[in-house]
Design an enzyme around this catalytic site. Structure first.
Site, PDB file in Angstrom:
ATOM      1  N   HIS A   1      -1.015 -14.662  23.188  1.00  0.00           N
ATOM      2  CA  HIS A   1      -2.036 -15.016  22.192  1.00  0.00           C
ATOM      3  C   HIS A   1      -2.927 -16.151  22.724  1.00  0.00           C
ATOM      4  O   HIS A   1      -4.137 -16.161  22.487  1.00  0.00           O
ATOM      5  CB  HIS A   1      -1.383 -15.481  20.888  1.00  0.00           C
ATOM      6  CG  HIS A   1      -0.656 -14.400  20.149  1.00  0.00           C
ATOM      7  ND1 HIS A   1       0.717 -14.327  20.104  1.00  0.00           N
ATOM      8  CD2 HIS A   1      -1.119 -13.348  19.434  1.00  0.00           C
ATOM      9  CE1 HIS A   1       1.076 -13.277  19.380  1.00  0.00           C
ATOM     10  NE2 HIS A   1      -0.012 -12.663  18.967  1.00  0.00           N
TER      11      HIS A   1
ATOM     12  N   GLY B   1      -6.064  -7.921  22.510  1.00  0.00           N
ATOM     13  CA  GLY B   1      -5.239  -7.728  23.705  1.00  0.00           C
ATOM     14  C   GLY B   1      -5.212  -6.276  24.151  1.00  0.00           C
ATOM     15  O   GLY B   1      -5.170  -5.354  23.334  1.00  0.00           O
TER      16      GLY B   1
ATOM     17  N   ASP C   1      -2.159  -3.715  23.167  1.00  0.00           N
ATOM     18  CA  ASP C   1      -2.325  -2.767  22.066  1.00  0.00           C
ATOM     19  C   ASP C   1      -3.555  -1.916  22.371  1.00  0.00           C
ATOM     20  O   ASP C   1      -4.594  -2.016  21.721  1.00  0.00           O
ATOM     21  CB  ASP C   1      -2.468  -3.518  20.741  1.00  0.00           C
ATOM     22  CG  ASP C   1      -1.198  -4.256  20.398  1.00  0.00           C
ATOM     23  OD1 ASP C   1      -0.155  -3.607  20.257  1.00  0.00           O
ATOM     24  OD2 ASP C   1      -1.232  -5.501  20.325  1.00  0.00           O
TER      25      ASP C   1
ATOM     26  N   ARG D   1       7.516  -9.234  19.205  1.00  0.00           N
ATOM     27  CA  ARG D   1       8.776  -8.543  18.923  1.00  0.00           C
ATOM     28  C   ARG D   1       9.851  -8.835  19.962  1.00  0.00           C
ATOM     29  O   ARG D   1      11.019  -8.550  19.723  1.00  0.00           O
ATOM     30  CB  ARG D   1       8.545  -7.029  18.863  1.00  0.00           C
ATOM     31  CG  ARG D   1       7.691  -6.630  17.678  1.00  0.00           C
ATOM     32  CD  ARG D   1       7.363  -5.148  17.734  1.00  0.00           C
ATOM     33  NE  ARG D   1       6.252  -4.839  16.847  1.00  0.00           N
ATOM     34  CZ  ARG D   1       6.364  -4.575  15.563  1.00  0.00           C
ATOM     35  NH1 ARG D   1       7.531  -4.568  15.003  1.00  0.00           N
ATOM     36  NH2 ARG D   1       5.305  -4.325  14.820  1.00  0.00           N
TER      37      ARG D   1
END
Ligand code: PAF
Length: 285
Positions: free
Chosen positions: A35, A147, A150, A187
């Protein structure tokens, strides 16, 4: 940085700061170095950056996944504090701010919503489109950073921007990986130790698949990927598809490759109880 949670505060701060271009990085929190790479791109390009932290319920097709999604607001703010400047804004709205009424909008993305993630997470991209378009209305950014991990989401967002004639420029950010190659993801912190130790197999497999593309045809590459992932205890392959980067049409044989397109090998793996996705650029020559 200034941390706010209401739309009124957001409007006022953006108006009084009055700096352009305005950069936007939407997140669901549980922040990591990946991030920060998105935020750093926005900072380099824009004197004012808004980072949102909002776990969007409409993009979760699985209630348990929504419930278990990591929420780590204190460490998120601490991490953002290491890169954001005094004037930058962290927007942490609650559900009522984003959805004062139920959002019933239905978006059409054609094939983009018929392959890969869309098949395994029905309604996911409609939820992503709802929240991202809502954020675009509220923040009115000049650029927004997403990003490349994804990959399908990025393609859907570009399509959404085209459909809505929004002037925002979408900037992709390369995948940030752990030292052992695992793509950074919120995750990852949910993985059991044993599973985490084996998780680099995903990127190793993708890298080998991309090398194979020089010599082998797609069915052989797919079969290699299946074996490489399914051989690891606790791991099972959900899908591996080679797709082009605009329509995401799965390619089944090399002769269907078009020379003017870029191709990506996209993978989703069930690692223990957790779903992980990753992708790699594949050059066929
Ligand atoms: O990629 C994510 O974290 C989310 O899908 C996004 C873009 C913040 C929308 O909720």
């Amino acid at each position: 940085m200034r941390v706010i949670s209401t739309v009124i505060e957001l409007d006022n701060l953006i108006e009084e700061t009055n700096l352009i271009p305005l950069g936007f990085v939407p997140t669901m929190g549980a922040l990591h170095e990946g991030h920060l790479a998105l935020v750093n791109i926005a900072i380099k390009k824009c004197p004012l950056v808004v980072v949102s932290i909002f776990v969007n319920p409409t993009q979760f097709n699985d209630k348990n996944d929504l419930k278990n999604y990591p929420r780590t607001i204190d460490s998120d703010l601490a991490l953002l504090g290491t890169v954001l400047r005094q004037t930058d804004i962290v927007f942490t709205p609650d559900e009522k701010e984003i959805y004062p009424q139920e959002d019933t909008r239905k978006f059409l993305f054609g094939n983009l919503d018929n392959v890969m993630e869309a098949l395994h997470r029905p309604g996911h991209f409609n939820g992503v489109a709802q929240v991202v378009s809502r954020f675009f209305e509220l923040v009115k950014p000049d650029i927004a950073v997403f990003g490349l991990k994804d990959f399908q989401q990025l393609t859907v967002i570009k399509n959404l921007v085209g459909q809505t004639n929004n002037k925002v420029k979408i900037i992709p950010c390369p995948i940030v990986r752990e030292k052992d190659g695992l793509a950074m993801s919120s995750r990852n912190r949910l993985l059991d130790k044993e599973i985490r130790n084996h998780a680099p197999v995903i990127y190793k497999t993708l890298s080998a698949a991309s090398v194979m593309a020089g010599k082998y045809d797609i069915p052989e590459i797919v079969s290699f990927v299946e074996k490489s992932i399914n051989n690891i205890p606790g791991f099972s392959l959900e899908y591996f598809e080679v797709v082009d980067d605009s329509e995401l049409i799965p390619v089944r044989k090399k002769e269907d490759i078009k020379p003017d397109r870029q191709y990506y090998g996209c993978i989703a793996v069930k690692a223990g109880k957790i779903r992980l996705i990753d992708n790699i650029n594949i050059a066929f020559d």
